[in-house]
Design an enzyme around this catalytic site. Structure first.
Site, short mmCIF file in Angstrom:
data_model
loop_
_atom_site.label_atom_id
_atom_site.label_comp_id
_atom_site.label_asym_id
_atom_site.label_seq_id
_atom_site.Cartn_x
_atom_site.Cartn_y
_atom_site.Cartn_z
CG HIS A 146 105.38 62.29 24.99
ND1 HIS A 146 106.21 61.80 25.96
CD2 HIS A 146 106.18 62.90 24.08
CE1 HIS A 146 107.45 62.09 25.67
NE2 HIS A 146 107.47 62.75 24.54
NE ARG A 147 110.20 59.18 23.74
CZ ARG A 147 110.94 60.22 23.36
NH1 ARG A 147 110.87 60.66 22.12
NH2 ARG A 147 111.74 60.83 24.21
#
Length: 417
Positions: free
Chosen positions: A227-228
């Protein structure tokens, strides 16, 4: 007069951490003969989905929040502003003696700033600023392009009590000039919750739901979480990583509970061909398509059970690096750095970044049976939250009315050199 403590949750990782605090407060009140701890729970609504919120609160036996701010999503500045505006009103009404913030999300830094700028009235003509306690203090990736790193640094710089999970955090804080007496090495509250619920998680049916059982045996599988922004916001970087994951999926299914922001990037960049939606498109038991299996975000117990049975976890999450360390599951971290170095030296964690060759090489090493020797980090024993409450009570001067702690004694930074 009760000792009022206010704890803040904002995003999913916060729930697991504050669940341990809630249990420690209950345990403390059960054995104390004097005044009780009044615990107020505030949900900022930074990440809020009604279904997922219910999953977590039910799975973790969390009390319903006393207050919900409804901040919602938005840019970092917009979200932080909304939380600050709502939390100031809460402080002026509740007047807690101490505020506990956890981790490194926007709600953490927003509520920390408001706490140390707000004067509360005790009704006796004496105004006060609540004490601020930061749980998971001192963690540093040394990458200031990460919003979480800024949140950590700012929060630590204004906290009165800094509760650390590992010795590297103590050293970071001392190097930054934090007084040693403010630093308390207590252990890891996320591991408190994992140890408490591991047995209950074994009752989950998620392996069967995902067709990972065959004749009563667990098929080898991997888990992916991603998700980063550094990994998913650049289409070229993201697609190169997906090519590597697709190659790995030829060896075993890759289960991908997709974060909402990652799912949006998949849709916007038209990367859907890499995936099969497990619950909409199959796969049927006879389906041999090689694609990454998308599943909805999972509740805590389902994900814990899935993770504990995985052959390997690929992730860019900080918390999962810690959880796999205790579970003994190999962890391939898709980052160039980590703020949790203890997981590299005592755990199963290896850093590979976004490099497809490194990802593939580490995966192959695990397939060959090579595993890092592990030794659980000190104080990751299920009692971190108890130690936190002990410190807060002792500092307030009322710990003497307790019957005594049954967990190993905490150590402050000054004792550790």
């Amino acid at each position: 007069m009760a000792f009022k403590i206010l704890s803040v949750v904002g995003a999913r990782p916060n729930f697991m951490k504050v669940a341990a605090i809630c249990e420690a407060v209950k345990a403390s009140n059960a054995v104390r003969t004097g005044e009780q701890v009044e615990h107020v729970l505030v949900h900022t609504g930074q990440h809020y989905d009604a279904n997922m919120s219910d999953f977590f609160f039910n799975d973790l036996d969390l009390p319903r929040p006393n207050l919900f701010l409804g901040a919602g999503s938005g840019s970092h500045s917009t979200q932080t502003t909304k939380v600050m505006e709502g939390f100031e009103k809460v402080l002026l009404i509740e007047k807690p003696e101490a505020v506990i913030v956890v981790g490194d999300v926007n709600s953490t830094v927003a509520c920390a700033l408001v706490t140390k700028k707000t004067w509360c009235s005790n009704g006796q003509g004496k105004d006060f600023i609540p004490k601020l306690a930061h749980v998971e203090a001192g963690l540093r990736s040394f990458d200031r392009t990460m919003p979480e790193e800024i949140n950590r640094i700012v929060t630590d710089s204004i906290s009165d009590y800094l509760f650390t999970t590992e010795m590297s955090a103590n050293h970071n804080l001392k190097r930054e000039g934090v007084p040693e007496n403010n630093i308390h090495f207590v252990g890891n509250v996320m591991i408190d919750t994992l140890l408490r619920y591991r047995g209950k998680a074994d009752e989950s049916t998620i392996l069967n739901d995902l067709q990972l059982l065959e004749h009563g045996q667990i098929r080898p599988f991997a888990i992916l979480t991603l998700h980063r922004p550094a990994n998913v916001d650049d289409t070229k970087t993201f697609s190169r990583m997906l090519d590597a994951f697709l190659d790995l999926s030829r060896h075993m299914p890759i289960i991908f509970p997709a974060h909402p922001r990652t799912l949006k990037q998949i849709q916007d960049a038209d990367l859907g061909d890499y995936f099969v939606d497990h619950f909409l498109d199959g796969p049927e038991p006879w389906d041999s398509r090689v694609r990454i299996r998308l599943v909805p975000p999972l509740g805590y117990l389902d994900f814990l059970h899935l993770m504990s049975r995985a052959k390997v976890v690929l992730t860019d999450s900080g918390g999962i690096q810690e959880e796999t360390t205790i579970l003994g599951v190999p962890c391939i971290t898709l980052r160039e750095n980590t703020e949790r170095p203890v997981t590299l030296f005592h755990g199963t964690n290896v850093l590979v970044g976004a490099d497809p060759q490194k990802i593939t090489a580490e995966f192959s090493r695990i397939l060959e049976g090579s595993r890092k020797p592990i030794s659980p980090p000190r104080f990751w024993d299920g009692n971190a939250a108890n130690r936190i409450i002990e410190v807060l009570l002792r500092e307030r001067g009322s710990a003497a009315s307790s019957r005594g702690a049954a967990w190993p004694q905490l150590e402050v930074a000054a004792d550790l050199g």
